[in-house]
Write a protein that holds these residues in place. Structure first.
Motif, mmCIF file in Angstrom:
data_model
loop_
_atom_site.group_PDB
_atom_site.id
_atom_site.type_symbol
_atom_site.label_atom_id
_atom_site.label_comp_id
_atom_site.label_asym_id
_atom_site.label_seq_id
_atom_site.Cartn_x
_atom_site.Cartn_y
_atom_site.Cartn_z
ATOM 1 N N ASP A 105 -2.352 85.134 -32.981
ATOM 2 C CA ASP A 105 -2.330 85.665 -34.014
ATOM 3 C C ASP A 105 -3.785 86.550 -34.582
ATOM 4 O OD1 ASP A 105 -4.248 83.684 -34.634
ATOM 5 O OD2 ASP A 105 -3.242 82.910 -36.273
ATOM 6 N N GLY A 106 -4.611 86.525 -33.453
ATOM 7 C CA GLY A 106 -5.995 87.418 -33.589
ATOM 8 C C GLY A 106 -6.840 86.946 -34.374
ATOM 9 N N GLY A 107 -6.593 85.374 -34.784
ATOM 10 C CA GLY A 107 -7.764 85.052 -35.893
ATOM 11 C C GLY A 107 -7.253 85.089 -37.077
ATOM 12 N N HIS A 108 -6.122 85.712 -37.460
ATOM 13 C CA HIS A 108 -5.587 86.071 -39.070
ATOM 14 C C HIS A 108 -5.711 84.750 -39.609
ATOM 15 C CE1 HIS A 108 -3.408 87.527 -42.235
ATOM 16 N NE2 HIS A 108 -3.475 89.058 -41.630
ATOM 17 N N PRO A 109 -5.984 84.764 -41.022
ATOM 18 C CA PRO A 109 -6.250 83.546 -41.706
ATOM 19 C C PRO A 109 -4.875 83.125 -42.410
ATOM 20 C CG PRO A 109 -6.999 85.310 -43.077
ATOM 21 C CD PRO A 109 -6.400 85.756 -41.655
ATOM 22 N N ALA A 110 -3.770 83.856 -42.195
ATOM 23 C CA ALA A 110 -2.502 83.457 -42.727
ATOM 24 C C ALA A 110 -2.227 81.913 -42.438
ATOM 25 C CB ALA A 110 -1.087 84.382 -42.165
#
Length: 216
Positions: free
Chosen positions: A162-167
């Motif tokens: 997720d590339g570090g996404h906070p979702a």
């Protein structure tokens, strides 16, 4: 005024030749598929020797990598521009379909059957991550509701993609479902599997989208 390296006649000529090689490569892919891509065949079309093109692309795989990068970059920029202009999830879905329909060979190069013996470098994965980030942002804004699932719990510990996404995990799940189901419909449509079945693929795509968004 002194010119920069990118502005010199030599650099401009190099860029023109590389662009011409890539154009011939897309024509080859459209005719025989990416696995049949040949620098020597392109050189013959351009009226130069095979070794001459190796000054511009070191190998067939180097050329494929450039085409893959261009395709991912094109989709990432297209979706990014749509999101910046205010496109919501349905809007992004239809932008994706329009991009795929505009050039199916470009679409299949990155989302179709892998080219035998070819392995894309890591930087192409980074660009594809930009595409997923746009979708994760859109799903976060959509704020979907629903009971937690076993796959949500799984994604809590398996989210390196997720590339570090906070979702939160439930958003990751819905974004993945959105991506995989719409690509499933698109891939079948572009490969011609709906031909002769008598229904409108655009309406099937819209129905899948409605189901994903809880509208059905």
């Amino acid at each position: 005024m002194a010119t920069t390296g990118a502005d010199t006649p030599r650099e401009r000529y190099r860029a023109q030749v590389r662009a011409e090689v890539k154009q011939h490569a897309w024509e080859q892919i459209a005719t025989a598929g990416a696995s049949a891509l040949s620098l020597n065949a392109i050189a013959k079309r351009m009226g130069v020797s095979g070794p001459a093109l190796y000054r511009y692309f070191a190998s067939r795989d180097d050329l494929i990598t450039e085409l893959v990068r261009d395709a991912y970059r094109g989709l990432a920029d297209t979706l990014g521009a749509a999101a910046a202009a205010g496109a919501d999830l349905p809007g992004l879905a239809h932008v994706l379909r329009a991009w795929a329909l505009e050039d199916p060979h470009r679409y299949f190069l990155i989302y179709g059957t892998p080219v035998p013996g070819y392995h894309a470098p890591d930087d192409t994965t980074a660009v594809s991550g930009e595409i997923m980030a746009v979708l994760l942002d859109a799903w976060t804004a959509f704020a979907p509701e629903g009971p937690a699932t076993a796959f949500d719990a799984h994604l809590a510990d398996h989210r390196t993609w997720d590339g570090g996404h906070p979702a939160p995990p439930e958003v990751l799940h819905r974004a993945l479902s959105f991506w995989t189901r719409l690509h499933g419909v698109l891939s079948l449509e572009l490969a011609g599997h709906f031909t002769g079945m008598g229904f409108d693929p655009a309406l099937l795509f819209a129905a899948e989208l409605d189901d994903l968004l809880g509208r059905s």
